[in-house]
Design a protein around this motif. Structure first.
Motif, PDB file in Angstrom:
ATOM      1  N   GLU A 101     101.675  28.750   4.527  1.00  0.00           N
ATOM      2  CA  GLU A 101     102.678  29.300   5.442  1.00  0.00           C
ATOM      3  C   GLU A 101     103.275  30.596   4.917  1.00  0.00           C
ATOM      4  OE1 GLU A 101     106.791  27.968   7.786  1.00  0.00           O
ATOM      5  OE2 GLU A 101     105.590  26.477   6.695  1.00  0.00           O
ATOM      6  N   GLN A 102     103.588  30.642   3.617  1.00  0.00           N
ATOM      7  CA  GLN A 102     104.190  31.854   3.061  1.00  0.00           C
ATOM      8  C   GLN A 102     103.176  32.988   3.002  1.00  0.00           C
ATOM      9  OE1 GLN A 102     107.601  32.237   2.211  1.00  0.00           O
ATOM     10  NE2 GLN A 102     106.817  34.319   2.432  1.00  0.00           N
ATOM     11  N   LEU A 103     101.944  32.672   2.630  1.00  0.00           N
ATOM     12  CA  LEU A 103     100.912  33.706   2.561  1.00  0.00           C
ATOM     13  C   LEU A 103     100.679  34.310   3.944  1.00  0.00           C
ATOM     14  CD1 LEU A 103      98.841  35.215   0.806  1.00  0.00           C
ATOM     15  CD2 LEU A 103      97.184  33.424   1.377  1.00  0.00           C
ATOM     16  N   TYR A 104     100.589  33.443   4.971  1.00  0.00           N
ATOM     17  CA  TYR A 104     100.353  33.987   6.315  1.00  0.00           C
ATOM     18  C   TYR A 104     101.568  34.767   6.805  1.00  0.00           C
ATOM     19  CZ  TYR A 104      98.569  34.802  10.885  1.00  0.00           C
ATOM     20  OH  TYR A 104      98.114  35.457  11.997  1.00  0.00           O
ATOM     21  N   VAL A 122      99.494  35.142  17.668  1.00  0.00           N
ATOM     22  CA  VAL A 122      98.722  34.395  16.663  1.00  0.00           C
ATOM     23  C   VAL A 122      99.672  33.665  15.720  1.00  0.00           C
ATOM     24  CG1 VAL A 122      97.057  34.567  14.782  1.00  0.00           C
ATOM     25  CG2 VAL A 122      96.775  35.987  16.817  1.00  0.00           C
ATOM     26  N   LEU A 123     100.763  34.321  15.331  1.00  0.00           N
ATOM     27  CA  LEU A 123     101.744  33.665  14.471  1.00  0.00           C
ATOM     28  C   LEU A 123     102.302  32.420  15.155  1.00  0.00           C
ATOM     29  CD1 LEU A 123     103.501  33.579  11.925  1.00  0.00           C
ATOM     30  CD2 LEU A 123     105.120  35.105  13.084  1.00  0.00           C
ATOM     31  N   ALA A 124     102.558  32.517  16.455  1.00  0.00           N
ATOM     32  CA  ALA A 124     103.056  31.348  17.190  1.00  0.00           C
ATOM     33  C   ALA A 124     102.030  30.220  17.173  1.00  0.00           C
ATOM     34  CB  ALA A 124     103.390  31.737  18.621  1.00  0.00           C
ATOM     35  N   SER A 125     100.760  30.555  17.329  1.00  0.00           N
ATOM     36  CA  SER A 125      99.710  29.536  17.286  1.00  0.00           C
ATOM     37  C   SER A 125      99.585  28.917  15.895  1.00  0.00           C
ATOM     38  CB  SER A 125      98.365  30.148  17.701  1.00  0.00           C
ATOM     39  OG  SER A 125      98.395  30.569  19.055  1.00  0.00           O
ATOM     40  N   ARG A 316     106.485  36.308  22.822  1.00  0.00           N
ATOM     41  CA  ARG A 316     105.965  34.970  22.544  1.00  0.00           C
ATOM     42  C   ARG A 316     106.654  33.912  23.392  1.00  0.00           C
ATOM     43  NH1 ARG A 316     106.510  33.714  16.419  1.00  0.00           N
ATOM     44  NH2 ARG A 316     108.471  34.823  16.627  1.00  0.00           N
ATOM     45  N   SER A 317     107.631  34.315  24.203  1.00  0.00           N
ATOM     46  CA  SER A 317     108.460  33.342  24.908  1.00  0.00           C
ATOM     47  C   SER A 317     107.672  32.487  25.892  1.00  0.00           C
ATOM     48  CB  SER A 317     109.589  34.066  25.646  1.00  0.00           C
ATOM     49  OG  SER A 317     109.064  34.987  26.597  1.00  0.00           O
ATOM     50  N   HIS A 318     106.548  33.015  26.409  1.00  0.00           N
ATOM     51  CA  HIS A 318     105.775  32.262  27.397  1.00  0.00           C
ATOM     52  C   HIS A 318     104.720  31.360  26.769  1.00  0.00           C
ATOM     53  CE1 HIS A 318     103.275  35.719  26.417  1.00  0.00           C
ATOM     54  NE2 HIS A 318     102.241  35.081  26.909  1.00  0.00           N
ATOM     55  N   LEU A 319     104.487  31.508  25.460  1.00  0.00           N
ATOM     56  CA  LEU A 319     103.435  30.728  24.817  1.00  0.00           C
ATOM     57  C   LEU A 319     103.810  29.246  24.793  1.00  0.00           C
ATOM     58  CD1 LEU A 319     102.573  33.078  21.828  1.00  0.00           C
ATOM     59  CD2 LEU A 319     101.417  32.897  24.026  1.00  0.00           C
ATOM     60  N   GLY A 320     102.877  28.417  25.147  1.00  0.00           N
ATOM     61  CA  GLY A 320     103.127  26.975  25.153  1.00  0.00           C
ATOM     62  C   GLY A 320     103.602  26.441  26.482  1.00  0.00           C
ATOM     63  N   ILE A 321     104.020  27.334  27.413  1.00  0.00           N
ATOM     64  CA  ILE A 321     104.482  26.863  28.718  1.00  0.00           C
ATOM     65  C   ILE A 321     103.362  26.129  29.445  1.00  0.00           C
ATOM     66  CG2 ILE A 321     105.256  27.604  31.004  1.00  0.00           C
ATOM     67  CD1 ILE A 321     106.831  29.809  29.711  1.00  0.00           C
ATOM     68  N   ASN A 322     102.148  26.698  29.374  1.00  0.00           N
ATOM     69  CA  ASN A 322     101.017  26.066  30.067  1.00  0.00           C
ATOM     70  C   ASN A 322     100.741  24.669  29.529  1.00  0.00           C
ATOM     71  OD1 ASN A 322     100.296  27.417  27.660  1.00  0.00           O
ATOM     72  ND2 ASN A 322      98.146  27.429  28.221  1.00  0.00           N
ATOM     73  N   LEU A 323     100.863  24.480  28.215  1.00  0.00           N
ATOM     74  CA  LEU A 323     100.628  23.163  27.626  1.00  0.00           C
ATOM     75  C   LEU A 323     101.688  22.165  28.093  1.00  0.00           C
ATOM     76  CD1 LEU A 323      99.706  24.203  23.970  1.00  0.00           C
ATOM     77  CD2 LEU A 323      98.161  23.667  25.855  1.00  0.00           C
TER      78      LEU A 323
END
Length: 402
Positions: A101-104, A122-125, A316-323
């Motif tokens: 996590e820290q490296l990424y 990508v960070l959100a994923s 990134r606010s819309h990411l995950g809405i579809n799931l």
């Protein structure tokens, strides 16, 4: 005598006739100045000479911490290193933590966010799929077979995200090697096609009539925030991009003339054409815009601001809405919808428009650039033609979701 916390508190700031040194153990001691300043110090012999090293002042450094540093310095001395040099290196800054996590996170902040357009997504994923599983482990300790197992499991449900994360993790390790944070890239030889058995698909898809009806019900009835409910409806009605609405200012919506103007810097083709996009506002859209205006504080500039700040909402606010929508459909309606993205709503609208308007009108409404010759000579905004298309699309959409 052994130094104690009580002694330190009693002698801190206590004036005396001159400098005095009080011993703790194994060369650790405290030097007290005439004005009562206390400094931890370490006396040792190195290279045949007696030396003294200041560890740091009390109470900035506690007795417990001073003893920990002293123990490390004694270990350095036992291994033939000068404790003074070791302490200097330590004060240059501790080596960064090397968990996955820290490296990424460091890779994202120092490199990807400056060079990769989709870095935040990508960070959100990574936060959703990778960090909960291996984020706290040392990046060097997560081996190839660990990564393969993680990506294989992910590929069963969201193959495109699995492939995307494989690429991101590989880039993280490559950056880590350049920064001397890690020594090997354990995912460099993993093939998305052969090892993870991911078959490339078309980047976007169009929801069929059944899926569109289910998704529309979920948009209206699930526990989405009011802001996201408005945004998703507008995106499907206009066939727009998330970024166009995310960056929209209230002044861009002319409810008197019923036109939404998207400045060049806010849409994908603007850098190439230098022209704004103009989209008609139909009554159904106007009602949603009014809802959006009511949700944004009156003194704010943006239609969809961050909470408590007059800045555009995060990309990134819309990411995950579809799931979340798919989970609601499965739980509440006992039906399944294949994986889709918010961008697929745009393709869903465009695929229906082919039945409602000529191709060039559909492409203009979508915000795509016209062929080079048209861009040079055609400055007509096609608002009336777009309005006819959107009016027909509203009728069709109501039929599909009713």
């Amino acid at each position: 005598m052994a130094i104690s916390n009580a002694w330190l508190k009693a002698n801190d700031g206590r004036e005396r006739d001159g400098v005095e040194v009080f011993s703790d153990r194994d060369g650790l001691g405290v030097r007290a100045s005439a004005k009562g300043k206390l400094v931890f110090q370490y006396r040792y012999r190195f290279d045949g000479k007696q030396r003294r090293l200041d560890i740091g002042p009390y109470p900035g450094i506690s007795l417990k911490r001073a003893r920990e540093i002293h123990a490390d310095l004694r270990a350095d001395l036992a291994e033939g290193r000068d404790p003074k040099q070791a302490l200097l290196y330590q004060r240059l800054g501790d080596a960064p933590e090397n968990t996955v996590e820290q490296l990424y996170t460091d890779y994202h902040n120092k490199f990807a966010s400056h060079h990769k357009k989709s870095a935040d997504q990508v960070l959100a994923s990574m936060s959703l799929h990778v960090f909960p599983k291996v984020g706290k482990l040392s990046a060097d300790a997560v081996l190839t077979h660990h990564w393969v197992a993680l990506f294989e499991a992910l590929a069963l449900t969201v193959p495109s995200i699995s492939e995307r994360l494989l690429s991101a993790v590989s880039q993280m390790y490559a950056w880590g090697i350049r920064m001397r944070r890690v020594t090997v890239n354990p995912v460099s030889d993993i093939s998305a096609k052969f090892d993870l058995r991911i078959k490339r698909k078309v980047g976007v898809r169009s929801l069929d009539d059944r899926e569109l009806k289910l998704v529309w019900q979920a948009i209206l009835k699930s526990n989405l925030s009011p802001r996201n409910t408005v945004m998703l409806q507008l995106l499907l009605m206009w066939g727009g991009r998330v970024g166009e609405l995310r960056l929209a200012e209230k002044s861009h919506f002319d409810l008197h003339n019923n036109v939404w103007t998207i400045p060049p810097e806010n849409h994908k083709t603007g850098a190439k054409t230098g022209k704004p996009l103009k989209r008609p506002i139909l009554p159904e859209m106007a009602e949603l815009i009014k809802q959006g205006l009511m949700m944004s504080p009156p003194h704010y500039k943006y239609m969809f601001p961050k909470r408590g700040v007059d800045e555009p909402t995060s990309d990134r606010s819309h990411l995950g809405i579809n799931l979340n929508i798919n989970q609601w459909i499965k739980r509440r309606l006992a039906q399944e919808v294949d994986h889709w993205t918010i961008h697929d709503l745009r393709s869903t609208a465009r695929s229906r428009w082919s039945q409602l308007a000529p191709p060039h009108i559909a492409e203009i409404a979508l915000g795509h650039a016209l062929p080079a010759m048209w861009q040079t000579y055609d400055y007509y905004d096609y608002l009336d033609e777009q309005r006819e298309l959107y009016a027909a699309w509203m009728i069709k959409l109501r039929e599909l979701v009713s």
